[in-house]
Design a protein around this motif. Structure first.
Motif, PDB file in Angstrom:
ATOM      1  N   SER A 174      -6.235   7.993   3.437  1.00 39.37           N
ATOM      2  CA  SER A 174      -5.126   8.902   3.095  1.00 39.37           C
ATOM      3  C   SER A 174      -5.354   9.395   1.591  1.00 39.37           C
ATOM      4  O   SER A 174      -5.379  10.487   1.305  1.00 39.37           O
ATOM      5  CB  SER A 174      -4.079   8.442   3.440  1.00 39.37           C
ATOM      6  OG  SER A 174      -2.949   8.709   2.596  1.00 39.37           O
ATOM      7  N   GLU A 191       3.170   8.177   4.334  1.00 38.37           N
ATOM      8  CA  GLU A 191       3.207   7.483   5.667  1.00 38.37           C
ATOM      9  C   GLU A 191       3.180   6.069   5.255  1.00 38.37           C
ATOM     10  O   GLU A 191       2.692   5.599   4.168  1.00 38.37           O
ATOM     11  CB  GLU A 191       1.915   7.818   6.534  1.00 38.37           C
ATOM     12  CG  GLU A 191       0.776   7.329   6.033  1.00 38.37           C
ATOM     13  CD  GLU A 191      -0.522   7.775   6.856  1.00 38.37           C
ATOM     14  OE1 GLU A 191      -0.337   6.955   8.085  1.00 38.37           O
ATOM     15  OE2 GLU A 191      -1.458   8.617   6.693  1.00 38.37           O
ATOM     16  N   VAL A 247      -6.214  -1.603   7.682  1.00 35.02           N
ATOM     17  CA  VAL A 247      -5.173  -0.861   6.935  1.00 35.02           C
ATOM     18  C   VAL A 247      -5.725  -0.435   5.709  1.00 35.02           C
ATOM     19  O   VAL A 247      -5.432   0.592   5.422  1.00 35.02           O
ATOM     20  CB  VAL A 247      -4.127  -1.918   6.395  1.00 35.02           C
ATOM     21  CG1 VAL A 247      -3.091  -1.432   5.737  1.00 35.02           C
ATOM     22  CG2 VAL A 247      -3.640  -2.641   7.858  1.00 35.02           C
ATOM     23  N   LYS A 276      -7.401   2.886   6.745  1.00 34.97           N
ATOM     24  CA  LYS A 276      -6.575   4.187   6.879  1.00 34.97           C
ATOM     25  C   LYS A 276      -5.916   4.516   5.611  1.00 34.97           C
ATOM     26  O   LYS A 276      -5.751   5.643   5.330  1.00 34.97           O
ATOM     27  CB  LYS A 276      -5.182   3.458   7.856  1.00 34.97           C
ATOM     28  CG  LYS A 276      -4.120   4.396   8.155  1.00 34.97           C
ATOM     29  CD  LYS A 276      -3.064   3.611   8.969  1.00 34.97           C
ATOM     30  CE  LYS A 276      -1.950   4.355   8.918  1.00 34.97           C
ATOM     31  NZ  LYS A 276      -0.622   3.627   9.574  1.00 34.97           N
ATOM     32  N   PHE A 277      -5.688   3.657   4.541  1.00 33.21           N
ATOM     33  CA  PHE A 277      -5.324   3.804   3.253  1.00 33.21           C
ATOM     34  C   PHE A 277      -6.314   4.672   2.567  1.00 33.21           C
ATOM     35  O   PHE A 277      -6.065   5.790   1.694  1.00 33.21           O
ATOM     36  CB  PHE A 277      -4.783   2.491   2.600  1.00 33.21           C
ATOM     37  CG  PHE A 277      -4.467   2.843   1.063  1.00 33.21           C
ATOM     38  CD1 PHE A 277      -3.082   3.169   0.772  1.00 33.21           C
ATOM     39  CD2 PHE A 277      -5.465   2.587   0.146  1.00 33.21           C
ATOM     40  CE1 PHE A 277      -2.753   3.371  -0.551  1.00 33.21           C
ATOM     41  CE2 PHE A 277      -5.023   2.623  -1.184  1.00 33.21           C
ATOM     42  CZ  PHE A 277      -3.731   3.112  -1.512  1.00 33.21           C
ATOM     43  N   LEU A 309       0.866  -1.133  -0.055  1.00 33.62           N
ATOM     44  CA  LEU A 309       0.197  -0.036   0.017  1.00 33.62           C
ATOM     45  C   LEU A 309       0.872   1.158  -0.060  1.00 33.62           C
ATOM     46  O   LEU A 309       0.402   2.377  -0.463  1.00 33.62           O
ATOM     47  CB  LEU A 309      -1.099   0.128   1.139  1.00 33.62           C
ATOM     48  CG  LEU A 309      -1.918  -1.152   1.051  1.00 33.62           C
ATOM     49  CD1 LEU A 309      -2.981  -1.000   2.368  1.00 33.62           C
ATOM     50  CD2 LEU A 309      -2.767  -1.060   0.008  1.00 33.62           C
ATOM     51  N   ARG A 314       8.405  -9.885   1.979  1.00 31.94           N
ATOM     52  CA  ARG A 314       9.231  -8.962   1.472  1.00 31.94           C
ATOM     53  C   ARG A 314       9.644  -7.935   2.868  1.00 31.94           C
ATOM     54  O   ARG A 314       9.309  -8.241   3.894  1.00 31.94           O
ATOM     55  CB  ARG A 314       8.476  -7.706   0.599  1.00 31.94           C
ATOM     56  CG  ARG A 314       7.537  -7.192   1.245  1.00 31.94           C
ATOM     57  CD  ARG A 314       6.607  -6.400   0.041  1.00 31.94           C
ATOM     58  NE  ARG A 314       5.479  -6.043   0.830  1.00 31.94           N
ATOM     59  CZ  ARG A 314       5.110  -4.750   0.959  1.00 31.94           C
ATOM     60  NH1 ARG A 314       5.969  -3.804   0.731  1.00 31.94           N
ATOM     61  NH2 ARG A 314       4.062  -4.477   1.439  1.00 31.94           N
ATOM     62  N   PHE A 335       1.926   2.249   5.413  1.00 26.11           N
ATOM     63  CA  PHE A 335       0.608   1.676   5.648  1.00 26.11           C
ATOM     64  C   PHE A 335       0.517   0.279   6.127  1.00 26.11           C
ATOM     65  O   PHE A 335      -0.192  -0.153   6.978  1.00 26.11           O
ATOM     66  CB  PHE A 335      -0.262   1.766   4.455  1.00 26.11           C
ATOM     67  CG  PHE A 335      -0.919   3.022   4.051  1.00 26.11           C
ATOM     68  CD1 PHE A 335      -1.774   3.694   4.483  1.00 26.11           C
ATOM     69  CD2 PHE A 335      -0.194   3.937   2.772  1.00 26.11           C
ATOM     70  CE1 PHE A 335      -2.108   4.931   4.256  1.00 26.11           C
ATOM     71  CE2 PHE A 335      -0.607   4.975   2.546  1.00 26.11           C
ATOM     72  CZ  PHE A 335      -1.607   5.771   3.324  1.00 26.11           C
ATOM     73  N   GLU A 336       1.710  -0.358   5.951  1.00 25.65           N
ATOM     74  CA  GLU A 336       2.186  -1.537   6.124  1.00 25.65           C
ATOM     75  C   GLU A 336       2.089  -1.696   7.556  1.00 25.65           C
ATOM     76  O   GLU A 336       2.696  -0.843   8.342  1.00 25.65           O
ATOM     77  CB  GLU A 336       3.244  -2.351   5.609  1.00 25.65           C
ATOM     78  CG  GLU A 336       3.018  -2.601   4.002  1.00 25.65           C
ATOM     79  CD  GLU A 336       3.201  -1.359   3.242  1.00 25.65           C
ATOM     80  OE1 GLU A 336       3.392  -0.294   3.928  1.00 25.65           O
ATOM     81  OE2 GLU A 336       3.030  -1.350   1.944  1.00 25.65           O
ATOM     82  N   GLU A 337       1.861  -2.621   8.525  1.00 24.10           N
ATOM     83  CA  GLU A 337       1.995  -2.840   9.843  1.00 24.10           C
ATOM     84  C   GLU A 337       3.219  -3.282  10.346  1.00 24.10           C
ATOM     85  O   GLU A 337       3.673  -4.425   9.763  1.00 24.10           O
ATOM     86  CB  GLU A 337       0.814  -3.546  10.431  1.00 24.10           C
ATOM     87  CG  GLU A 337      -0.554  -2.898  10.302  1.00 24.10           C
ATOM     88  CD  GLU A 337      -1.599  -3.828  10.788  1.00 24.10           C
ATOM     89  OE1 GLU A 337      -1.721  -5.075  10.695  1.00 24.10           O
ATOM     90  OE2 GLU A 337      -2.588  -3.408  11.400  1.00 24.10           O
TER      91      GLU A 337
END
Lengths: 227, 233
Positions: free
Chosen positions: A189, B227, A182, A185-186, A145, B191, B229-231
């Protein structure tokens, strides 16, 4: 001064019958319109609905577009057709259809896409054919993302026109690859960026109004439209 | 009206943006990070940019890698560090002695010698080898921090985040440092992603988001407008 001769009883009956006939005729015409509308090709039908949607929307907006599964592919293409016909450039983000297949569909419907910046997050995931182009960006996976957000930004920087569109196709696929929180949130944004760029923004999603994520995402958009 | 904060502009792409202009001058900053997160690269670039763009000489105190290894890294990014060394705008000191007081004195000497405004000590985790007793370590680390304040350098000490995520260098980050910058190199499903976050920085507003990092041919690039986004944990 001679007064107007009152109508005979025969004339009264005749006028009454004529009024009845006119009413019947009107009813027939309205029914014919409906039948004609139903007879229109699905493509034309969707175009009419898209035109109607734009009439109801302001100049700049962020819309959550809920679509029926059966019409999904057609709606995104006809949206592209609308922007192409109106000479509006934009960004198309695909997490569903690889660019090669999307190009094929656009070409088949004679939709001009030379002013469109494409972000493709599916081709590399499924090892589909990569078509090189200055306006094409490939992301490794719909899971990436951050990369997706960076690519959308790069596209927005390229488009200098005041009027522009951004179509995100689709949030439903993004939810297959990422946790709902997630994706929310994406989306929050990207919706904010769409507003900053004064774009006509569309988040496409398969219709499911009762879903909690759909409800949350709807809050980030100006309108939720079922088409 | 409050006086404007004087800052050391790092010159590292995106870093000054998330620090709202740079590191407040004379701050002691700890950069804690996972292995491979870009700590050494960021530190070297901080010194290189200071020497080339802002006329601020700098010193790299290496407690682990040799001068040659650091120079090779600089070469990979096309940074002409050898030239800067010849011009006394940048010094690399590879210290092998496990004597904390000598290290402290050496730093003080070389900073005075070239009028350094920037200092890097890398990696601070080696401090662990200098001390046997925790209390002694805390006292000495505090005295080092005070000395760095006195000599007027904006200083960075690096630290490794261990696999169990314990990272503190005898309380350096919590109690002594003015700033803590965290660098992550996180394994997701298939990854790795690099990111940066500012945990604290005295004297300035900071970005409270995690930002993605790219390590490019030219150096480190912090995507300040984006920002992560991945946790990551």
């Amino acid at each position: 001064m001679a007064g107007k001769k009152p109508p005979s009883s025969d004339e009264k009956v005749f006028e009454h019958l004529k009024r009845l006939d006119d009413a019947q005729e009107k009813k027939k015409t309205s029914k014919a319109d409906e039948e004609l509308f139903e007879l229109l090709s699905p493509k034309r039908n969707i175009d009419l609905r898209i035109e109607k949607m734009f009439q109801d929307l302001p100049e700049k907006f962020v819309v959550l577009l809920l679509e029926k599964v059966q019409e999904y592919a057609m709606i995104s293409l006809r949206l592209m057709h609308f922007f192409s016909e109106n000479g509006i450039p934009g960004i198309y983000i695909s997490t569903n259809k690889p660019l090669s297949a999307l190009m094929e569909s656009l070409n088949a419907q004679k939709i001009n896409y030379k002013n469109v910046f494409f972000v493709d997050a599916v081709t590399k995931t499924i090892n589909a054919e990569i078509i090189e182009g200055a306006n094409f960006v490939y992301i490794d996976s719909p899971k990436n993302l951050t990369d997706l957000s960076v690519a959308i930004d790069a596209g927005a920087q390229k488009i200098k026109a005041e009027k522009k569109f951004i179509i995100f196709d689709s949030l439903s696929t993004l939810l297959v690859y990422n946790k709902a929180g997630v994706v929310e949130k994406f989306t929050h944004s990207v919706a904010g960026k769409m507003r900053t760029w004064n774009a006509k923004g569309f988040f496409l999603m398969v219709e499911n109004r009762q879903d909690e994520t759909t409800k949350t995402i709807a809050q980030f958009c100006d309108e939720t439209v079922e088409i | 009206m409050a006086a404007e904060t004087k800052r050391t502009v790092t010159g590292v792409s995106g870093l000054d943006e998330i620090l709202f202009g740079g590191i407040p001058i004379n701050n002691l900053v700890v950069i804690s990070g996972d292995p491979g997160s870009g700590k050494t690269c960021l530190c070297l670039e901080f010194l290189y940019m200071g020497a080339t763009k802002y006329n601020e000489p700098g010193i790299y105190v290496s407690l682990e890698e040799s001068e040659d290894e650091i120079l090779r890294m600089a070469d990979n990014f096309g940074w002409e560090v050898r030239k800067l060394i010849a011009e006394r705008k940048l010094l690399i000191i590879a210290v092998e002695l496990y004597d904390f007081d000598k290290l402290k004195n050496t730093i003080e000497d070389v900073v005075a010698r070239i009028g350094a405004k920037r200092l890097v000590i890398d990696p601070g985790v080696v401090f662990r080898l200098y001390f046997e007793r925790e209390l002694d370590a805390r006292k000495r680390i505090l005295s080092l921090a005070r000395m760095l304040k006195r000599i007027g350098c904006t200083a960075i000490i690096t630290n490794e985040i261990a696999l169990d995520k314990t990272s503190s260098l005898f309380g350096l980050e919590e109690y002594v440092a003015d700033g803590v910058i965290l660098l992550y190199h996180t394994k997701l499903e298939d990854r790795f992603v690099r990111s940066i976050g500012i945990l604290k920085m005295r004297g300035t507003k900071i970005s409270e988001k995690l930002h993605p990092i790219e390590i490019t041919k030219e150096g480190i690039k912090i995507l300040a407008k984006h920002e992560l986004f991945e946790e990551v944990e």
